[in-house]
Design an enzyme around this catalytic site. Structure first.
Site, PDB file in Angstrom:
ATOM      1  N   GLY A  69       0.845  -1.190   0.000  1.00  3.75           N
ATOM      2  CA  GLY A  69       0.000   0.000   0.000  1.00  3.75           C
ATOM      3  C   GLY A  69       0.881   1.241   0.000  1.00  3.75           C
ATOM      4  O   GLY A  69       1.851   1.328   0.759  1.00  3.75           O
TER       5      GLY A  69
ATOM      6  N   HIS B  52     -17.674   5.996   5.714  1.00  3.60           N
ATOM      7  CA  HIS B  52     -16.598   6.864   5.280  1.00  3.60           C
ATOM      8  C   HIS B  52     -15.236   6.385   5.741  1.00  3.60           C
ATOM      9  O   HIS B  52     -14.225   6.603   5.087  1.00  3.60           O
ATOM     10  CB  HIS B  52     -16.878   8.257   5.858  1.00  3.60           C
ATOM     11  CG  HIS B  52     -15.798   9.237   5.641  1.00  3.60           C
ATOM     12  ND1 HIS B  52     -15.334   9.519   4.381  1.00  3.60           N
ATOM     13  CD2 HIS B  52     -15.084  10.009   6.485  1.00  3.60           C
ATOM     14  CE1 HIS B  52     -14.380  10.430   4.480  1.00  3.60           C
ATOM     15  NE2 HIS B  52     -14.191  10.725   5.744  1.00  3.60           N
TER      16      HIS B  52
ATOM     17  N   GLY C  44      -0.401   4.619   0.027  1.00  2.00           N
ATOM     18  CA  GLY C  44      -1.134   5.851   0.323  1.00  2.00           C
ATOM     19  C   GLY C  44      -0.297   6.695   1.278  1.00  2.00           C
ATOM     20  O   GLY C  44       0.926   6.576   1.307  1.00  2.00           O
TER      21      GLY C  44
ATOM     22  N   ARG D 282     -19.409  13.749  13.938  1.00  2.39           N
ATOM     23  CA  ARG D 282     -19.982  13.056  12.792  1.00  2.39           C
ATOM     24  C   ARG D 282     -21.062  12.053  13.170  1.00  2.39           C
ATOM     25  O   ARG D 282     -22.107  11.994  12.536  1.00  2.39           O
ATOM     26  CB  ARG D 282     -18.866  12.321  12.059  1.00  2.39           C
ATOM     27  CG  ARG D 282     -17.908  13.272  11.406  1.00  2.39           C
ATOM     28  CD  ARG D 282     -16.754  12.566  10.772  1.00  2.39           C
ATOM     29  NE  ARG D 282     -15.990  13.547  10.001  1.00  2.39           N
ATOM     30  CZ  ARG D 282     -14.868  13.284   9.358  1.00  2.39           C
ATOM     31  NH1 ARG D 282     -14.375  12.071   9.393  1.00  2.39           N
ATOM     32  NH2 ARG D 282     -14.250  14.214   8.675  1.00  2.39           N
TER      33      ARG D 282
ATOM     34  N   LEU E 250      -5.602  11.951   7.995  1.00  2.00           N
ATOM     35  CA  LEU E 250      -4.356  12.301   7.301  1.00  2.00           C
ATOM     36  C   LEU E 250      -3.232  12.390   8.321  1.00  2.00           C
ATOM     37  O   LEU E 250      -2.114  11.933   8.095  1.00  2.00           O
ATOM     38  CB  LEU E 250      -4.522  13.644   6.576  1.00  2.00           C
ATOM     39  CG  LEU E 250      -5.632  13.689   5.532  1.00  2.00           C
ATOM     40  CD1 LEU E 250      -5.709  15.082   4.905  1.00  2.00           C
ATOM     41  CD2 LEU E 250      -5.387  12.662   4.447  1.00  2.00           C
TER      42      LEU E 250
END
Lengths: 641, 227, 257
Positions: free
Chosen positions: A40, A404, A42, A333, A444
């Site tokens: 991965g 999400h 990312g 959220r 992030l």
């Protein structure tokens, strides 16, 4: 097996510093003798690959994409938190730590979260040095915004494309190491198994997605940076290819899975428009800073956005502002999502499906002018218009919650190592820092913290222990056997030749998960869903249709393998949700609610991490509990009233 | 000095040469037109002939003229080199459907326009420049106040009485106009001179130049033919 | 809606491809273009035919992996990515021709999928700032004027989809390369390696076999992220001034400088 979190002793603010000192180091001259596999690329994977390459390790990095720059980290819009306190508004490392623990509804480890808050400031420095064009004030200094209900402005952003810019920064650093020969990059390669010999992770088996070739790669350590598993719901804001296969196959090889039922439902996504829907699009949470969420006080069937103006102000129910006067539209959220579901369940939802609420910018446009709103959200508004055909400058947006992010993931200790020695999990793939609910702009931060500032320190401790000559070559029987197993798995999928497409199974699984393991969960629902998933899984293995062959580029075959894993992971999520008979964060158990219908935690019984151990195919997994100790933060029921 | 080779064999370096030679040729066109306009003087060609005699004998002009030929060839050569590379870059299998919506057709057809212009230059040189320099034909020499001056004017006038020649001339001027329509501003873009403050001026001057200069050239044979 | 599709089918890089025609009876105007292709693929699988291979992932216009040359234009008639293109843009009964990106530097892998790794190699040649993790100055140490930061961000928005190459009649990658060159040429952090960076990236761009820019501006008109050709002009400036003023650097010196 006793789970040892390895969180160091000592005052919270000194744990990481002490730990860094106590970690063993690898001699600089020996680093080049160690091979590290990173799956991965990312934010977590690229930053880890670059950092470890810089240190001198030999890195092999794998991605199923055509380029590391495609990873789904790129789609994060809003921003990245850091306790810089540039705004002089009372932020500090401790406050970021506190907010994250509280926001996670007290289901995260204090030690990990404090470390995350500490290194958050380094991340911003690092990214700026890499040329990430963060938003700036006229004076030339970095701009911040308040995000996702935080009471301080600590979010750094690059328009609505923060994830993109951070990923491209890490991708640049990775490219530099590729050019230097320290990282060997394998693109369009999918990891299909982890090789464990004598209890230690020794390498992986991959399939070249273009040629279909199955290959073995060995290393001293394997890092899984493979993201989350939101796509178990079929419809989510994840990219189409996002999958749990790497993590799941590691799980089957002995890595415990932590808190699988902790999924985050994001409140502001574009509603489903029909059966063809292939994914859901997130509208950045930052919109809630200016958008007011409402539905009509009394149900109006099929109310279109264009007709919203017909509803008089006194007939509108700004339900978040009404119920939570101090936080209003900026509640976390999970609270925002659940309330949207509640009003839709009451029949007051809007749009053709009744599964949407309005988010209205007319007051903000009146107050600040269209230009200001355009500056802040221009690209988001354009995107919304492209997808729905409605112009949000003129009519309210319609939004609905969507899956999400997954807070759950492979269980890791303070060093980010899973229960398999030598196997690490970074970023969304691990379970560690967000507890039962992740705060906005923290994903992030965590991905980059793990990759840039945690793993470069902690991996040395393991490598120094095993020594560089303790490596197993790919001609070891474990690897040849691994290759054969993967090939057999591929052939099994191709040989079924059934009547239903992979997507049909995936969609069905998604509906079950969304209905029974989505925004609210109950014992009856979950029990029912468990049976449904088991049935669906057995149908899959007898009736799935995968055309083409193994030795070519075959997108259906790729999907089939991933859906097969989702069908197993889905059941574990259900088991975990059944086990956790309390409401916390994104996990809302109907049996555990206050009289007003708000989530009620049960700290006496459930202040632990549920870590699941795989046993055998279709057999119940073993539950291990890592008790969470809160030495610094006092547990309270979250209240946003 | 490897860098010089590197630079001028790179796509950017070749484009630089295209732009620089192009701008020189643009300048040349302006000067050429200024000379040609003397054909319109009502003096039986005297001013024009004196000018032509000067241009074909002055030593400095001869150097510039050689440079001019060289630049035309360089411009052509670079165009061929770049076009070959560009063709190869697209690959053997082109698109089945092309939409012309995203660019102006002049910009896509600079090669064709340029070829037309080159063909015209060859014809033009053959008819006027070659005779003037005595490579063929027998141009008459006049006596202007004791100085021998070749009578290019009569030669020009002879050709400009032929319908087909005037037609060809005007057609080729149109090709030059379209070539410049894209080429003028394009040269500045290639040189890296693209700035919001000046783009407007460059574009307007470019378009005006692209229309006025070829129109000026074309006006002369038309005037001489019809009067 | 009823839609007729003419799609390029090619089983492998070596084999010859051809167009095949398909019709779809029930297309919803709310579908995205890729969802329409999903529907087609489901139909094909049900009929036992191999589905159409195409690159796609995030479906929100940011990953840059979706491509498709639709009715003569990359990403179709709107200035957006294919995943953000919706069927309401087309009319009922329309015939849509779908081709892969065509460029020597983007060889076809299968059907509509092409290999864009040339872009990665260009980035590897120097599209980064050589800083190691850690040991960097405080983020606010060097102020950057908002205008410059914004302009750098305009360039940095490139998603690396390759529409510029697909749109360009010369298959030139200059818009892509210049966007990265510009981002770092504008920012103070990029200054130390400014010259070497542009030299190496341009050299790699040429080596990959992309064409030269003829300033048709088709790339700018088709770029889904609105990257401007002012970046190409900036790259030209940077390149020429680097070439005449830098020390000579041999290729493969390591890092961007």
């Amino acid at each position: 097996m006793k789970l040892d979190s390895k969180v160091p002793e000592g005052p919270i603010g000194e744990k990481w510093t002490r730990h860094k000192f106590n970690l063993k180091l690898v001699n600089p001259a020996n680093k080049r003798k160690y091979d590290i596999i990173i799956v991965g690329t990312g934010l977590a994977g690229a930053s880890a690959a670059a950092s470890l390459g810089e240190l001198g390790y030999n890195v092999k990095a794998f991605t199923y994409h055509d380029s590391p720059r495609r990873a789904h980290s790129i789609a994060a819009q809003g921003g990245i938190n850091a306790a810089k306190n540039y705004q002089n508004d009372g932020d500090s490392v401790y406050r970021l730590f506190y907010d994250t623990i509280k926001g996670g509804d007290y289901r995260a480890r204090e030690g990990n979260v404090h470390r995350l808050a500490e290194v958050s400031v380094n991340i911003i420095d690092q990214c700026v040095a890499q040329g990430v064009p963060f938003a700036r004030e006229y004076g030339g200094l970095l701009a911040n915004r308040s995000f996702g209900g935080a009471q301080v402005s600590r979010t750094f952003y690059a328009r609505g494309q923060t994830g993109q810019q951070l990923l491209l920064g890490a991708y640049g650093a990775l490219n530099r190491q590729i050019a230097n020969g320290k990282v060997k990059m394998y693109t369009r390669s999918e990891m299909l198994d982890v090789i464990v010999v004598d209890g230690k992770a020794r390498g992986i088996i991959t399939r070249d997605l273009v040629t279909g070739k199955v290959e073995a790669h060995s290393a001293h350590a394997v890092l899984l940076c493979t993201g989350g598993y939101s796509n178990v719901f079929y419809l989510s804001t994840s990219a189409k290819a996002c999958n749990a296969s790497a993590a799941w196959r590691a799980h089957k090889k002995g890595a415990f899975f932590g808190n699988p039922c902790f999924t985050q439902i994001h409140p502001t996504c574009i509603p489903v428009s029909g059966d063809h829907q292939s994914k859901l699009t997130l509208m950045s949470e930052s919109l809630r800073n200016d958008g007011r969420v409402w539905v009509p006080k009394t149900a109006v069937k099929g109310l279109k956005a264009k007709e919203a103006a017909n509803i008089k102000e006194e007939d509108r129910d700004y339900f978040l502002e009404r119920k939570y006067p101090s936080f209003g539209n900026l509640v976390p959220r999970d609270v925002a999502s659940r309330n949207a579901k509640t009003v839709c369940d009451e029949g007051r939802g809007v749009g053709p499906t009744g599964l949407a609420v309005f988010m209205d910018f007319s007051d903000a446009i009146k107050r600040d002018g269209r230009k200001m709103i355009e500056q802040k959200y221009g690209n988001l508004f354009d995107m919304y218009q492209q997808i729905t055909g409605d112009n949000p400058y003129e009519v309210p947006m319609m939004i609905f919650p969507a899956v999400h992010y997954t807070m759950g993931g492979l269980w890791v200790d303070y060093n980010l190592m899973t229960t398999v020695p030598g196997l690490y999990a970074l970023g969304e793939a691990n379970f560690s820092d967000h507890g039962a609910n992740r705060l906005g702009a923290s994903a992030l931060m965590q991905g980059l913290a793990d990759g840039y500032f945690v793993i470069p320190y902690t991996i040395g401790d393991y490598l120094a222990t095993i020594g560089w000559n303790d490596k197993i070559a790919t001609d070891h029987p474990a690897f040849t056997e691994g290759i054969e197993n993967v090939k057999a798995g591929v052939d099994r999928l191709l040989s079924i030749k059934g009547n239903k497409t992979v997507d049909e199974f995936h969609r069905q699984l998604g509906l079950i998960m969304w209905e029974y393991c989505g925004m609210s969960r109950s014992e009856t629902g979950l029990t029912k869903a468990k049976k449904m998933i088991q049935d669906l899984r057995s149908e899959f293995w007898t009736n799935v249709s995968v055309l083409g062959s193994a030795n070519e580029l075959n997108q259906e075959l790729e999907k089939a393998g991933r859906v097969a894993d989702f069908l197993e992971l889905g059941e574990l999520m259900i088991d975990d949700a059944l086990n956790r008979n309390e409401s916390c964060g994104g996990h809302f158990r109907e049996e555990s609610a206050t009289e007003e219908g708000e989530a009620k935690r049960n700290d006496d019984a459930f202040a632990y991490v549920a870590a699941w151990e795989y046993t055998r195919e279709s057999q119940p997994e073993n539950l291990h509990k890592e008790e969470l100790r809160f030495e610094n933060v006092k547990l309270t029921q979250r209240s946003y009233k | 000095m490897k860098w010089i080779v590197d630079m001028f064999t790179s796509t950017l370096g070749r484009k630089l040469l295209m732009a620089l030679t192009g701008l020189f040729l643009i300048l040349f066109l302006a000067v050429h037109l200024a000379g040609n306009l003397q054909l319109l003087k009502d003096d039986g060609g005297r001013a024009f002939n004196i000018y032509a005699e000067f241009m074909s004998t002055n030593a400095l002009i001869q150097v510039v003229s050689k440079g001019n030929f060289f630049f035309i060839l360089l411009h052509t050569f670079m165009a061929i080199a770049l076009t070959t590379k560009n063709r190869k870059a697209r690959g053997p299998e082109g698109y089945a459907v092309l939409s012309g919506k995203s660019s102006h057709w002049t910009s896509r057809n600079m090669g064709i326009l340029g070829t037309l212009v080159l063909a015209f230059i060859v014809i033009h040189l053959y008819h006027f420049w070659a005779q003037m320099h005595g490579y063929w034909g027998n141009i008459t020499t006049l006596d202007y106040d004791g100085k021998p001056v070749r009578d290019l004017y009569s030669l020009v006038d002879m050709w400009f009485q032929k319908e087909w020649y005037v037609g060809l001339y005007v057609f080729c001027m149109a090709a030059i106009a379209f070539h410049l329509w894209h080429g003028f501003a394009s040269a500045f873009q290639t040189l890296g001179l693209n700035h919001l403050k000046y783009n407007g001026v460059i574009n307007v001057v470019g378009k005006v130049f692209a229309v006025l200069v070829p129109a000026g050239f074309a006006f002369i044979p038309l005037k001489m033919y019809f009067s | 809606m009823k839609i007729t599709l003419k799609i390029w089918r090619q089983t492998s890089p070596a084999t010859k491809g051809q167009f095949k025609t398909y019709t779809l009876g029930h297309v919803s105007p709310d579908m995205s273009f890729l969802e329409m292709l999903d529907v087609l693929n489901q139909d094909l699988i049900k009929k036992g035919e191999e589905p159409v291979t195409f690159d796609h992932d995030c479906r929100e216009g940011i990953c840059g992996v979706c491509s498709l040359y639709i009715n003569g234009r990359p990403h179709g008639p709107l200035q957006t990515t294919t995943c953000q293109l919706h069927m309401r843009t087309f009319s009922d009964g329309e015939t849509i021709t779908i081709e892969p990106w065509r460029a020597t530097a983007f060889p076809i892998i299968k059907d509509l999928m092409v290999d864009r790794s040339a872009f990665d190699r260009i980035q590897q040649a120097g599209g980064f700032i050589s800083v190691n993790t850690g040991g960097v100055p405080d983020a606010n140490e060097i102020p950057i004027s908002k205008k410059i930061a914004d302009e750098a961000m305009d360039a940095a928005q490139c998603i690396g989809c390759g529409a510029c190459v697909a749109a360009c009649k010369n298959a030139s990658a200059m818009l892509f390369v210049s966007a990265k060159v510009s981002q770092f040429a504008l920012l103070p952090q990029g200054k130390p390696e400014r010259k070497e960076r542009v030299e190496k990236m341009v050299a790699q761009m040429d080596a990959e076999g992309f064409g030269a820019c003829t300033n048709t501006r088709a790339c700018e008109a088709e770029c889904p992220k609105g990257i401007k050709i002012t970046n190409i002009a900036r790259m030209n400036r940077e390149y020429f001034s680097a070439m005449v003023s830098s020390y000579e650097v041999a290729a493969g010196d390591g890092g961007a400088g």
